[in-house]
Design a protein around this motif. Structure first.
Motif, PDB file in Angstrom:
ATOM      1  N   UNK A 134      63.673  -9.543  55.011  1.00  0.00           N
ATOM      2  CA  UNK A 134      64.207 -10.604  55.873  1.00  0.00           C
ATOM      3  C   UNK A 134      63.597 -10.534  57.272  1.00  0.00           C
ATOM      4  N   UNK A 135      63.382  -9.327  57.770  1.00  0.00           N
ATOM      5  CA  UNK A 135      62.749  -9.192  59.086  1.00  0.00           C
ATOM      6  C   UNK A 135      61.328  -9.744  59.055  1.00  0.00           C
ATOM      7  N   UNK A 136      60.597  -9.445  57.986  1.00  0.00           N
ATOM      8  CA  UNK A 136      59.233  -9.959  57.850  1.00  0.00           C
ATOM      9  C   UNK A 136      59.231 -11.477  57.729  1.00  0.00           C
ATOM     10  N   UNK A 137      60.165 -12.027  56.962  1.00  0.00           N
ATOM     11  CA  UNK A 137      60.225 -13.479  56.782  1.00  0.00           C
ATOM     12  C   UNK A 137      60.557 -14.176  58.095  1.00  0.00           C
ATOM     13  N   UNK A 172      60.089 -20.425  48.269  1.00  0.00           N
ATOM     14  CA  UNK A 172      60.678 -19.151  47.855  1.00  0.00           C
ATOM     15  C   UNK A 172      61.932 -18.822  48.657  1.00  0.00           C
ATOM     16  N   UNK A 173      62.052 -19.401  49.836  1.00  0.00           N
ATOM     17  CA  UNK A 173      63.253 -19.136  50.627  1.00  0.00           C
ATOM     18  C   UNK A 173      64.504 -19.664  49.939  1.00  0.00           C
ATOM     19  N   UNK A 174      64.339 -20.629  49.031  1.00  0.00           N
ATOM     20  CA  UNK A 174      65.495 -21.159  48.312  1.00  0.00           C
ATOM     21  C   UNK A 174      66.071 -20.086  47.385  1.00  0.00           C
ATOM     22  N   UNK A 181      65.966 -22.349  57.511  1.00  0.00           N
ATOM     23  CA  UNK A 181      64.771 -23.036  58.003  1.00  0.00           C
ATOM     24  C   UNK A 181      65.093 -24.025  59.123  1.00  0.00           C
ATOM     25  N   UNK A 182      66.339 -24.444  59.204  1.00  0.00           N
ATOM     26  CA  UNK A 182      66.713 -25.360  60.289  1.00  0.00           C
ATOM     27  C   UNK A 182      66.590 -24.699  61.663  1.00  0.00           C
ATOM     28  N   UNK A 183      66.514 -23.369  61.680  1.00  0.00           N
ATOM     29  CA  UNK A 183      66.284 -22.665  62.942  1.00  0.00           C
ATOM     30  C   UNK A 183      64.836 -22.814  63.406  1.00  0.00           C
ATOM     31  N   UNK A 184      63.995 -23.382  62.541  1.00  0.00           N
ATOM     32  CA  UNK A 184      62.575 -23.585  62.839  1.00  0.00           C
ATOM     33  C   UNK A 184      62.255 -25.060  62.581  1.00  0.00           C
TER      34      UNK A 184
END
Length: 235
Positions: A134-137, A172-174, A181-184
């Motif tokens: 999660x940190x890498x993502x 893949x985030x799904x 992703x709304x944070x971006x």
């Protein structure tokens, strides 16, 4: 002979190559490879020694593996559509820089999460892999969002191979819900635009084995076993 893309399911990164082939608009065929059963088999290793998808059987009859190599092969045939650019130009360099980031950083950020999911990790191992992944993502989303900025596509005014490869990985985030992703907003905007693209809708339908309507040059699907027989690669 039209090219044949051996694509992996479920949710292989070969998704981006299907999208790129659709955007190219030239005849091609597909051959479905189940993961992990078929992709790790001796039969598949006859066409790809490392047992990974995608693999492309080119018009010239050669096998080509690795997404970046396949995408660049497709791009060389799609310069007139601005999917890629002539070698030696600044645009060519920027495209390869972006593809390299997607391949080495964006793709690999999800590897710890896939490992935890596919290998049934539990307890401390699962916690460590999940936190690390999660940190890498989060980091690659921050970086890619800054790279995109307010541009309509990753390289600017026109969609390219980079956008095709991006959507195959971004979904893949799904599975993992590593970030919201709304944070971006920049990436959410690009993701939404691509998800409504006919080529992306087609690729989803192909993977899900639903009725798939091609807006490109799709010339049919060939069963993997039949392909082996046709190529005289059956043991």
């Amino acid at each position: 002979m039209s090219p044949i893309l051996f694509y992996g399911v479920p949710s292989g990164c070969s998704f981006g190559s299907i999208v790129a082939l659709e955007w190219l608009g030239q005849p091609y065929r597909l051959s479905r490879v189940e993961m992990p059963e078929v992709v790790t088999s001796e039969a598949y290793r006859r066409i790809n020694a490392v047992g990974e998808t995608p693999t492309l059987l080119t018009q010239g009859g050669a096998f080509l593996s690795e997404s970046m190599a396949i995408l660049n092969h497709i791009g060389a045939r799609g310069i007139d559509r601005k999917l890629a650019f002539a070698q030696g130009t600044p645009e060519f360099d920027r495209l390869n820089q972006t593809l390299a980031f997607l391949n080495t950083s964006f793709f690999n950020a999800y590897v710890p999460l896939w490992y935890a999911l596919e290998h049934g990790s539990e307890g401390v191992e699962k916690q460590v892999l999940t936190e690390f992944g999660r940190a890498k993502v989060r980091k690659v989303h921050e970086d890619l969002s800054a790279m995109l900025g307010d541009k309509p596509w990753l390289l600017g005014e026109h969609r390219t191979l980079a956008d095709a490869y991006f959507i195959g990985i971004a979904r893949w985030n799904e599975y993992h819900q590593a970030v919201d992703r709304r944070d971006y907003p920049n990436l959410q905007r690009l993701y939404d635009k691509l998800e409504s693209d006919p080529a992306v809708i087609f690729a989803h339908a192909i993977e899900d084995q639903r009725v798939a309507v091609s807006a490109g040059g799709f010339a049919g699907e060939v069963p993997f076993a039949e392909m082996l027989a046709d190529l005289k690669l059956v043991a």
